[in-house]
Design a protein around this motif. Structure first.
Motif, PDB file in Angstrom:
ATOM      1  N   LYS A   1       0.793  -1.218   0.000  1.00  0.00           N
ATOM      2  CA  LYS A   1       0.000   0.000   0.000  1.00  0.00           C
ATOM      3  C   LYS A   1       0.833   1.278   0.000  1.00  0.00           C
ATOM      4  N   VAL A   2       2.145   1.154  -0.157  1.00  0.00           N
ATOM      5  CA  VAL A   2       2.975   2.359  -0.213  1.00  0.00           C
ATOM      6  C   VAL A   2       3.670   2.450  -1.565  1.00  0.00           C
ATOM      7  N   ASN A   3       3.747   3.658  -2.073  1.00  0.00           N
ATOM      8  CA  ASN A   3       4.420   3.890  -3.358  1.00  0.00           C
ATOM      9  C   ASN A   3       4.884   5.341  -3.373  1.00  0.00           C
ATOM     10  N   HIS A   4       6.140   5.556  -3.068  1.00  0.00           N
ATOM     11  CA  HIS A   4       6.651   6.916  -2.937  1.00  0.00           C
ATOM     12  C   HIS A   4       8.119   6.923  -3.317  1.00  0.00           C
ATOM     13  N   GLY A   5       8.557   8.011  -3.917  1.00  0.00           N
ATOM     14  CA  GLY A   5       9.933   8.102  -4.390  1.00  0.00           C
ATOM     15  C   GLY A   5      10.970   8.074  -3.291  1.00  0.00           C
TER      16      GLY A   5
ATOM     17  N   ASP B   1      14.112  14.643   2.190  1.00  0.00           N
ATOM     18  CA  ASP B   1      13.662  13.409   1.532  1.00  0.00           C
ATOM     19  C   ASP B   1      13.082  12.420   2.547  1.00  0.00           C
ATOM     20  N   VAL B   2      13.812  12.215   3.642  1.00  0.00           N
ATOM     21  CA  VAL B   2      13.345  11.275   4.665  1.00  0.00           C
ATOM     22  C   VAL B   2      12.047  11.779   5.290  1.00  0.00           C
ATOM     23  N   ALA B   3      11.992  13.086   5.548  1.00  0.00           N
ATOM     24  CA  ALA B   3      10.775  13.665   6.127  1.00  0.00           C
ATOM     25  C   ALA B   3       9.585  13.484   5.181  1.00  0.00           C
ATOM     26  N   ASN B   4       9.816  13.652   3.882  1.00  0.00           N
ATOM     27  CA  ASN B   4       8.740  13.443   2.908  1.00  0.00           C
ATOM     28  C   ASN B   4       8.273  11.987   2.896  1.00  0.00           C
ATOM     29  N   GLY B   5       9.222  11.053   2.987  1.00  0.00           N
ATOM     30  CA  GLY B   5       8.853   9.642   3.015  1.00  0.00           C
ATOM     31  C   GLY B   5       8.027   9.298   4.254  1.00  0.00           C
ATOM     32  N   LEU B   6       8.432   9.835   5.394  1.00  0.00           N
ATOM     33  CA  LEU B   6       7.678   9.587   6.621  1.00  0.00           C
ATOM     34  C   LEU B   6       6.310  10.269   6.593  1.00  0.00           C
ATOM     35  N   GLN B   7       6.275  11.471   6.038  1.00  0.00           N
ATOM     36  CA  GLN B   7       4.985  12.150   5.924  1.00  0.00           C
ATOM     37  C   GLN B   7       4.017  11.299   5.101  1.00  0.00           C
ATOM     38  N   TYR B   8       4.527  10.678   4.053  1.00  0.00           N
ATOM     39  CA  TYR B   8       3.670   9.856   3.197  1.00  0.00           C
ATOM     40  C   TYR B   8       3.086   8.671   3.971  1.00  0.00           C
ATOM     41  N   ILE B   9       3.926   7.920   4.702  1.00  0.00           N
ATOM     42  CA  ILE B   9       3.398   6.728   5.378  1.00  0.00           C
ATOM     43  C   ILE B   9       2.548   7.101   6.586  1.00  0.00           C
TER      44      ILE B   9
ATOM     45  N   ARG C   1      -3.916   4.270   5.003  1.00  0.00           N
ATOM     46  CA  ARG C   1      -5.020   3.972   5.901  1.00  0.00           C
ATOM     47  C   ARG C   1      -5.083   2.474   6.154  1.00  0.00           C
ATOM     48  N   PRO C   2      -4.884   2.016   7.404  1.00  0.00           N
ATOM     49  CA  PRO C   2      -4.500   2.829   8.552  1.00  0.00           C
ATOM     50  C   PRO C   2      -3.060   3.323   8.412  1.00  0.00           C
ATOM     51  N   LYS C   3      -2.692   4.294   9.258  1.00  0.00           N
ATOM     52  CA  LYS C   3      -1.364   4.868   9.185  1.00  0.00           C
ATOM     53  C   LYS C   3      -0.305   3.803   9.413  1.00  0.00           C
ATOM     54  N   VAL C   4       0.838   3.968   8.755  1.00  0.00           N
ATOM     55  CA  VAL C   4       1.950   3.041   8.913  1.00  0.00           C
ATOM     56  C   VAL C   4       3.007   3.676   9.815  1.00  0.00           C
ATOM     57  N   VAL C   5       3.468   2.921  10.797  1.00  0.00           N
ATOM     58  CA  VAL C   5       4.573   3.345  11.656  1.00  0.00           C
ATOM     59  C   VAL C   5       5.783   2.487  11.302  1.00  0.00           C
ATOM     60  N   HIS C   6       6.894   3.117  10.918  1.00  0.00           N
ATOM     61  CA  HIS C   6       8.070   2.366  10.481  1.00  0.00           C
ATOM     62  C   HIS C   6       8.738   1.627  11.640  1.00  0.00           C
ATOM     63  N   LYS C   7       8.873   2.274  12.775  1.00  0.00           N
ATOM     64  CA  LYS C   7       9.392   1.703  14.026  1.00  0.00           C
ATOM     65  C   LYS C   7      10.895   1.493  14.061  1.00  0.00           C
ATOM     66  N   ASP C   8      11.615   1.727  12.964  1.00  0.00           N
ATOM     67  CA  ASP C   8      13.067   1.517  13.002  1.00  0.00           C
ATOM     68  C   ASP C   8      13.778   2.531  12.105  1.00  0.00           C
ATOM     69  N   ILE C   9      13.399   3.792  12.239  1.00  0.00           N
ATOM     70  CA  ILE C   9      14.075   4.850  11.482  1.00  0.00           C
ATOM     71  C   ILE C   9      15.456   5.070  12.098  1.00  0.00           C
ATOM     72  N   LYS C  10      16.493   4.924  11.276  1.00  0.00           N
ATOM     73  CA  LYS C  10      17.876   5.141  11.706  1.00  0.00           C
ATOM     74  C   LYS C  10      18.715   5.369  10.458  1.00  0.00           C
ATOM     75  N   SER C  11      19.926   5.871  10.642  1.00  0.00           N
ATOM     76  CA  SER C  11      20.740   6.244   9.488  1.00  0.00           C
ATOM     77  C   SER C  11      21.117   5.039   8.629  1.00  0.00           C
ATOM     78  N   SER C  12      21.205   3.852   9.216  1.00  0.00           N
ATOM     79  CA  SER C  12      21.546   2.670   8.412  1.00  0.00           C
ATOM     80  C   SER C  12      20.357   2.163   7.600  1.00  0.00           C
ATOM     81  N   ASN C  13      19.151   2.617   7.908  1.00  0.00           N
ATOM     82  CA  ASN C  13      17.960   2.263   7.130  1.00  0.00           C
ATOM     83  C   ASN C  13      17.566   3.366   6.162  1.00  0.00           C
ATOM     84  N   ILE C  14      18.463   4.337   5.966  1.00  0.00           N
ATOM     85  CA  ILE C  14      18.255   5.392   4.967  1.00  0.00           C
ATOM     86  C   ILE C  14      19.311   5.203   3.879  1.00  0.00           C
ATOM     87  N   LEU C  15      18.869   4.906   2.660  1.00  0.00           N
ATOM     88  CA  LEU C  15      19.784   4.614   1.562  1.00  0.00           C
ATOM     89  C   LEU C  15      19.843   5.788   0.592  1.00  0.00           C
TER      90      LEU C  15
END
Length: 609
Positions: free
Chosen positions: A367-371, A423-431, A436-450
């Motif tokens: 259900k997610v599709n974002h750049g 970019d990261v803020a835009n990705g989080l804003q999207y999820i 619906r329902p909202k998605v919580v990533h739960k593991d945002i960290k620098s090693s999970n940002i590519l």
């Protein structure tokens, strides 16, 4: 019948306003000044009644008021936050009340709650039904002057001002610690309301006047929250003799049917065994149940059924394709952990190997599709080893963590870091806002940002992500140094835990330091000492990544990003900004402007001012 009554309330309210010359309260809210409130803000409570069909559980009500289930269950005397609610069950919901200037002439007292417009919503409908007249549509219009009530789009985020008041100094001296927001009902009288809350008639009229009308929001003065009496679910009726006799007869019939079926199954099994004797050893082996790490054939069918919704959306890779792409999963192709780099038909992919626990991740990724999110290309199920493989797009420049914390000849410029943050803020804003329902990533960290070939950021690894907010879990997972305090202490899962983790990433971008050092000290614990009045620039320069000091970036820009980070790291989740607010704040930086060439940013890029 209950639903019909709910829809009659707005009509009754209209009749009352038509027949009463002076209605209370004002339709736009309660005027407030420094004189009638002890401070700019306070925590107080609203009295709320669950209503069908949408608000009969603490999770949905918590989402409406942007609080966790635990924050409602504790003051409401509810022992199990996950239990369903009954219609009209009494609840106390905490809110943050503030005096807010809505324009040059009007300052009113309210709690600002963000609400995302759904199909069929209007200011009036949401005010009267969802928020049960704790606000008015006129007040919503005043607080949201840029929105036209007749031209709302699905997905619009509207501020609904929930009426509230903070005790003034005189009330505090008289032990009035809370003014509970309560919507006066047609069947109410002041005596009953005072008795219900442990207040007094004189106290209620002193705060609200003596012209209280149905559906007015009144403020009930109390020294402490009363202990709500919650309904008890009645026990099941005992079995009658007739019921027991019927059950015995039914059991007998059922056992008889089962016996006949058992005979048929045994006969079929003996027949099958006779056929199997004539087959080769290899054929027989394929029909056996796999032991050890393998899976049963039926289990494989069930697993394919689990992902059947994904079959038309994603490519289903074959195991031979993946083995060929990675030289049999040779260690030389490992990117990190159990993620391999592999080439299939000239295209590079990141192949994530995992035991069968990918269903939740697949369900969310559908259900997610974002750049700014790493794209899932397909998957593969290996029944021999009971493994599942998720095949992602390959992101060329690796993780943000490696660029910040590993020895590299090139360093990220401030403009590139700012672009990554946005970019990261835009990705989080999207999820957070558009699922619906909202998605919580739960593991945002620098090693999970590519970072891709243009140094644009993409959020990866949704293995811990969950749909739905304000849940409570006893199983705490995540990465030390990034975990929000409320999640660590109480297991509260909400979008605000992602906001906290994002704040830590912002600190990493500014300082170049890791989220947790070798001694176990977390980066965010000392961050609030960076911006100290009078010594702000000196402290900030000492704390910044040395490579940034050689650039021409403005200290005001860096300071503003640190300010956003500190807001994200507020220990009170309700006081952390939303990702919408964060994107706006970061985009206002003096060092960020949209002059990006087709080649994007380079790691060495420095802004010319």
């Amino acid at each position: 019948m209950r639903t019909k009554c709910i829809h009659l309330f707005p009509l009754l309210r209209l009749l009352f306003f038509c027949n009463i010359a002076q209605a209370q309260p004002s339709t736009i809210g309660y005027n407030c000044t420094a004189a009638n409130q002890t401070s700019n803000s306070c925590q107080t409570y609203v009295f709320y009644r669950p209503t069908p069909p949408d608000y009969l559980d603490l999770a949905s009500i918590g989402d409406l008021f942007s609080v966790s289930r635990l924050m409602i269950s504790n003051p409401s005397n509810i022992s199990s936050p996950s239990s369903p609610l009954l219609p009209d069950q009494p609840l106390f919901i905490p809110i943050k009340c503030s005096c807010t200037a809505v324009n040059s002439s009007i300052t009113i007292s309210y709690a600002a709650l963000n609400y995302t417009i759904k199909s069929g919503d209007t200011f009036y409908r949401v005010s009267t039904l969802n928020f049960q007249n704790l606000t008015t549509y006129q007040s919503v219009e005043v607080v949201n002057p840029t929105f036209e009530p007749t031209r709302l789009d699905v997905g619009d985020v509207i501020v609904f001002p929930i009426f509230c008041k903070c005790p003034d100094p005189s009330q505090l001296r008289n032990q009035v610690n809370y003014l509970i927001s309560y919507v006066f009902q047609p069947s109410d009288n002041i005596t009953d309301v005072a008795s219900r809350f442990g207040s007094t008639e004189a106290g209620i009229t002193a705060v609200n006047g003596d012209r209280i009308q149905p559906f007015d929001t009144v403020f009930v003065p109390v020294s402490r929250l009363p202990n709500l009496t919650q309904p008890v679910v009645p026990p099941a009726a005992p079995e009658t003799t007739t019921d027991r006799k019927g059950a015995v007869i039914g059991l007998g019939v059922g056992l008889g049917v089962c016996g006949v079926l058992l005979i048929l199954v045994c006969g079929a099994w003996w027949y099958r065994e006779g056929l199997m004797k004539g087959r080769g050893r290899d054929g027989e082996k394929q029909q056996q149940v796999k032991m050890g790490n393998g899976m049963m054939k039926g289990e494989q069918v069930n697993l394919m059924a689990d992902v059947s919704d994904c079959l038309d959306k994603y490519r289903v890779f074959g195991m031979e394709e993946l083995r060929g792409a990675t030289d049999g999963f040779d260690e030389k192709w490992i990117i990190q952990g159990s993620v391999y780099k592999g080439c299939i038909n000239g295209e590079w992919y990141a192949i994530k190997k995992m035991k069968w626990n990918a269903y939740e991740e697949l369900k969310i990724l559908q259900k997610v599709n974002h750049g700014n999110l790493v794209r899932l290309e397909g998957f593969c199920i290996d029944p021999e080893e009971a493994n599942c493989y998720l095949v992602y797009e390959y992101v060329e420049n690796g993780s943000l963590s490696s660029w910040l914390h590993e020895a590299r000849p090139e360093k990220l410029s401030w403009k590139t870091r700012l672009r990554i943050a946005i970019d990261v803020a835009n990705g989080l804003q999207y999820i957070h806002e558009h699922t619906r329902p909202k998605v919580v990533h739960k593991d945002i960290k620098s090693s999970n940002i590519l970072l891709d070939s243009n140094m644009r950021a993409k959020i990866a690894n949704f293995g811990l992500a969950r749909s739905g907010c304000n849940a409570i879990t006893m199983h705490i997972v995540g990465t030390q140094g990034y975990i929000a305090p409320e999640y660590l202490a109480d297991g509260v899962v909400s979008t605000k835990m992602d906001v906290f983790s994002f704040g830590v990433v912002l600190l990493e971008l500014v300082s170049g330091r890791e989220a947790i050092d070798e001694r176990g000290n977390v980066l965010w614990a000392s961050a609030d000492r960076v911006l100290v009045d009078g010594k702000q620039l000196t402290k900030l320069r000492e704390w910044m990544d040395e490579s940034l000091l050689k650039e021409s970036c403005t200290m005001e820009s860096v300071s503003s990003v640190v300010s956003v980070a500190l807001a994200c790291l507020n220990k009170d989740p309700a006081r952390r900004p939303s990702m919408v607010e964060i994107v706006y704040a970061l985009s206002k930086s003096d060092d960020f402007f949209f002059d990006v060439s087709e080649d994007g940013f380079s790691p060495r890029q420095v802004v010319a001012r």
